[in-house]
Design a protein around this motif. Structure first.
Motif, PDB file in Angstrom:
ATOM      1  N   ALA A 199       0.832  -1.204   0.000  1.00 50.34           N
ATOM      2  CA  ALA A 199       0.000   0.000   0.000  1.00 50.34           C
ATOM      3  C   ALA A 199       0.868   1.257   0.000  1.00 50.34           C
ATOM      4  CB  ALA A 199      -0.919  -0.016   1.222  1.00 50.34           C
ATOM      5  N   VAL A 200       1.858   1.290   0.890  1.00 53.47           N
ATOM      6  CA  VAL A 200       2.726   2.470   0.974  1.00 53.47           C
ATOM      7  C   VAL A 200       3.490   2.653  -0.337  1.00 53.47           C
ATOM      8  CG1 VAL A 200       4.734   3.458   2.134  1.00 53.47           C
ATOM      9  CG2 VAL A 200       2.948   2.331   3.472  1.00 53.47           C
ATOM     10  N   GLY A 201       3.986   1.562  -0.883  1.00 54.46           N
ATOM     11  CA  GLY A 201       4.736   1.634  -2.132  1.00 54.46           C
ATOM     12  C   GLY A 201       3.884   2.181  -3.267  1.00 54.46           C
ATOM     13  N   LEU A 202       2.644   1.716  -3.345  1.00 57.34           N
ATOM     14  CA  LEU A 202       1.753   2.206  -4.402  1.00 57.34           C
ATOM     15  C   LEU A 202       1.467   3.694  -4.222  1.00 57.34           C
ATOM     16  CD1 LEU A 202      -0.812  -0.728  -4.850  1.00 57.34           C
ATOM     17  CD2 LEU A 202       0.924   0.052  -6.470  1.00 57.34           C
ATOM     18  N   LEU A 203       1.251   4.101  -2.953  1.00 50.10           N
ATOM     19  CA  LEU A 203       1.002   5.519  -2.675  1.00 50.10           C
ATOM     20  C   LEU A 203       2.175   6.374  -3.146  1.00 50.10           C
ATOM     21  CD1 LEU A 203      -0.675   5.729   0.857  1.00 50.10           C
ATOM     22  CD2 LEU A 203      -1.558   6.545  -1.343  1.00 50.10           C
ATOM     23  N   ILE A 204       3.370   5.920  -2.816  1.00 50.04           N
ATOM     24  CA  ILE A 204       4.555   6.693  -3.202  1.00 50.04           C
ATOM     25  C   ILE A 204       4.698   6.716  -4.729  1.00 50.04           C
ATOM     26  CG2 ILE A 204       7.082   6.684  -3.157  1.00 50.04           C
ATOM     27  CD1 ILE A 204       6.929   5.878  -0.255  1.00 50.04           C
ATOM     28  N   ALA A 205       4.411   5.592  -5.368  1.00 50.39           N
ATOM     29  CA  ALA A 205       4.523   5.539  -6.826  1.00 50.39           C
ATOM     30  C   ALA A 205       3.532   6.504  -7.475  1.00 50.39           C
ATOM     31  CB  ALA A 205       4.281   4.112  -7.313  1.00 50.39           C
ATOM     32  N   VAL A 206       2.272   6.450  -6.995  1.00 49.14           N
ATOM     33  CA  VAL A 206       1.259   7.337  -7.572  1.00 49.14           C
ATOM     34  C   VAL A 206       1.609   8.788  -7.274  1.00 49.14           C
ATOM     35  CG1 VAL A 206      -1.150   8.050  -7.406  1.00 49.14           C
ATOM     36  CG2 VAL A 206      -0.571   5.609  -7.524  1.00 49.14           C
ATOM     37  N   GLY A 207       2.028   9.052  -6.029  1.00 52.17           N
ATOM     38  CA  GLY A 207       2.397  10.402  -5.635  1.00 52.17           C
ATOM     39  C   GLY A 207       3.532  10.936  -6.498  1.00 52.17           C
TER      40      GLY A 207
END
Lengths: 296, 437
Positions: free
Chosen positions: A152-160
């Motif tokens: 979840a955190v990784g996806l957030l950072i990627a999208v961000g």
């Protein structure tokens, strides 16, 4: 026609785990890729920063309490170290990759050695935060909750990161600086500041990645070089200076390291470099890299 | 000094790999050149400056070395005997080296009047973490320091690489860890002794127990894909299949590259394994054991293995995930015999820690030297006689008394241990193992 649905459900754990690995790798590779794309510096100290992030988890959150503090401290330390590296490489800008490699490699030795002096040669395995300790049922299988949180955190950072670079003025500025630094400078922008910012944020992400990976991979001397190697492969596969490339490359390597190893265990030692060789053969500039006139 | 060498050693493999990668990524010649020079540097510092420490009556300084050694090899009781201690003080085996130094030193300190009346002068040299650094260390001790005996060696490839050096120069080597079967098999030498184990032994000892008590079928084998891993698994397979058991699968994760064992754990689950027999050591043992629990195998598929899976410093790193793992080894610190009680007490009061198997092995290496010297009354002038004297003694070890076979490998009893509350505890005797010679 093989049954794709059955294949996915049979291998759900392996695929999910590959996703978690890939996203941790992305956090490290993105900084490496952007710093190279922007400053033309191959920052070999990146792995050591990841290691320091791991030790931040060891020091501040050995039993999972204080994990957020460890994340914040690691991000701050990464930011400062990145800014410092930007300042350190400035005097030797334009002196070729050897001098930069020596400088950043030297910095990585110093950082890893300092870590070794403080924390010794022990193997540490800090725990995940208690709330994320157990396993969760996903797609009918049991999967460690903490690794889901990493996804979840990784996806957030990627999208961000994607939105920041593709949709904001700041991102446009950075991209413009990558494309033509002289022109951006002529427009009155302090490109050194842009460079220091990218260095700082990229390095902070590596440190955060180190904290996040600590409960999964453990922390010990030597893991810095293992991770740096993987991140370099991701950058080679994805293409230099491309966020999309770093993400796709990292997800690809994540799956090669999980699903690939599971399906072809006897080839596990060769899969990683095989994937890289294949990409280099078909697209030497990487999947999303801009073609370069001559190899630097 | 130790810290200077650490840098070079830790980074060697990395440099080679980073050079490879950098070559692909950016500037081949440049990084390759950089990698090459740094490797040389690491090599030089790895040979290290030895540190001499005198024990007992000996106080010879390093400069007096050669003369002391000449008189030593010329026999002379009363002259200090120069003993080379070749243990890793840098690199990934550092903690293991520390245990070995402690065990060795404890024997010297608690037996001041032993060694056939000779005093012992210890010359310590760093083995490093690679075969190259280990062999260079051995060469340094034999040719430059002119020691009479060498004790130590963790790395099997280093032991095999230095084999001819000891065999030809007729300097006894007492191996205190390295487990390659060949050391006391195809490459055996009258001058090379081993007081530790062969890779086959701890695993062979577990085969019958696994068949009788855990599962007569469906055992899955997992160990890293390097020589030690292969030999360890072969030892188990030999005994388990001889007992009538069937092995359901075997896998070998890449050595020193695998960070995540999940794909291999999925393979174990898919194979329908009833039990797992594993060998890992160091950081890999920590990661493997933790992930074994994280992915839910811990509660469902019994994990057994070679004792190194849970020995020494790795146990703290594994934490609660190690509880319940049963392993086979030739030592466990709560072994109930008077010799061990005395040893553990002395070790604890000296180092404030429980001894591990590496400490015992180095302790026994010193003891073997002592017993040999007692036989010849301190005379090492005729090395051929001296090594025969060492080969015939019985060693009253904290692990239980053992003797050496014709190839100078221990004939020893293995114990089943279980991790309870983060500590290895004795469960039962397994069997005495004697390798074929």
């Amino acid at each position: 026609m093989p049954d794709v649905g059955a294949f996915l459900s049979d291998n759900a754990v392996t695929i999910l785990n590959g996703l978690a690995r890939g996203l941790v790798l992305f956090m490290i590779a993105i900084g490496l890729s952007l710093i190279f794309g922007l400053a033309d510096v191959l920052n070999l100290a990146h792995g050591a920063v990841f290691l320091l992030g791991g030790y931040a988890a060891v020091q501040l959150a050995p039993d999972g309490n204080g994990f957020l503090v460890a994340l914040a401290v690691a991000a701050l330390v990464g930011l400062v170290l990145g800014g410092g590296m930007a300042a350190a490489v400035r005097p030797i800008a334009g002196r070729g990759h050897l001098d930069q490699a020596l400088l950043t490699l030297g910095a990585s030795y110093v950082l890893a050695e300092l870590a070794s002096l403080v924390w010794g040669d022990n193997y540490y395995s800090p725990l995940a935060p208690a709330a994320l300790g157990g396993a969760t049922q996903v797609l009918g299988v049991s999967f460690p909750t903490y690794r889901l949180a990493v996804i979840a955190v990784g996806l957030l950072i990627a999208v961000g990161a994607y939105l920041l670079f593709e949709r904001t003025q700041l991102g446009a500025l950075v991209q413009a600086t990558v494309a033509d630094r002289g022109m951006v400078s002529a427009l009155g922008v302090n490109t050194s500041l842009v460079l220091a910012g990218v260095f700082g944020v990229g390095t902070a992400l590596a440190a955060v990645g180190g904290v996040l990976a600590a409960p999964v991979l453990g922390v010990r001397p030597g893991i810095d070089s293992q991770v740096l190697l993987l991140a370099l492969i991701v950058v080679v596969i994805g293409g230099l200076g491309s966020i999309r490339g770093a993400l796709i490359g990292a997800l690809l390597i994540g799956q090669v390291e999980s699903l690939g190893v599971f399906l072809l265990p006897e080839l596990s030692a060769f899969l990683l470099f095989g994937a890289m060789a294949l990409v280099l053969l078909l697209r030497p500039e990487g999947l999303f890299g801009a073609p370069r006139e001559a190899a630097g | 000094m130790a810290d200077d060498t650490t840098a070079g050693l830790h980074r060697r493999g990395f440099l080679q790999r980073a050079g490879l990668l950098g070559a692909a990524a950016a500037s081949p010649a440049l990084l390759a050149a950089c990698s090459g020079s740094a490797v040389d540097e690491g090599g030089d510092s790895a040979a290290g400056s030895p540190s001499a420490s005198a024990s007992g009556a000996a106080s010879a300084s390093e400069e007096e070395g050669p003369s002391a050694s000449e008189s030593a090899s010329a026999s002379g009781s009363g002259e200090a005997l120069r003993v080379g201690l070749l243990i890793p003080t840098s690199g990934v085996y550092t903690l293991l080296g520390e245990s070995m130094r402690s065990g060795f030193q404890l024997y010297l300190d608690t037996n001041p009047d032993a060694f056939g009346g000779r005093s012992i002068e210890t010359i310590e040299v760093d083995e490093g973490e690679t075969p190259d650094t280990g062999v260079r260390g051995a060469q340094r001790l034999v040719t430059e320091e002119e020691v009479a005996v060498v004790i130590g060696i963790v790395n099997s490839a280093a032991a095999l690489g230095a084999r001819d050096l000891f065999d030809e120069s007729q300097i006894p080597l007492i191996i205190a860890n390295a487990g390659a079967n060949d050391i006391t098999g195809a490459a055996a030498s009258p001058y090379i002794f081993r007081v530790s184990f062969s890779n086959r032994q701890p695993n062979f000892a577990l085969g019958q127990y696994m068949y009788d008590e855990i599962s007569p079928e469906g055992v899955f084998l997992i160990a890293p894909d390097y020589a030690a891993g292969t030999e360890q698994m072969a030892g188990f397979r030999e005994a388990y299949e001889a007992a009538g058991g069937t092995i359901v699968g075997q896998t070998a994760p890449p050595f020193a590259q695998t960070q995540d064992y999940q794909p291999f754990l999925a393979e174990i689950q898919n194979a329908g394994a009833q039990a797992v027999h594993a060998f890992f050591s160091g950081g890999e043992a920590v990661t493997f054991v933790q992930q074994y629990t994280q992915f839910g195998l811990g509660g469902t598929i019994p994990l057994l293995g070679s004792g190194f899976l849970t020995e020494g410093a790795v146990l703290q790193g594994q934490g609660a995930a190690a509880n319940g793992i049963r392993t086979s080894l030739h030592y466990v610190s709560d072994l109930d015999n008077p010799r061990n009680a005395e040893f553990v007490e002395a070790y604890q009061s000296a180092y404030d820690a429980l001894p591990d198997v590496f400490a015992v092995q180095a302790y026994d290496a010193a003891q073997l030297l002592d017993l040999g010297l007692a036989e010849t009354e301190g005379d090492t002038s005729d090395m051929a006689t001296f090594v025969e004297a060492m080969a015939s003694v019985e060693i009253d070890s904290p692990r239980g008394a053992f003797r050496l076979d014709a190839n100078r490998n221990p004939v020893q009893t293995f114990y089943l241990r279980e991790v309870v509350d983060g500590a290895n505890t004795y469960v039962q005797d397994l069997i005495e193992v004697e390798d074929a010679v």
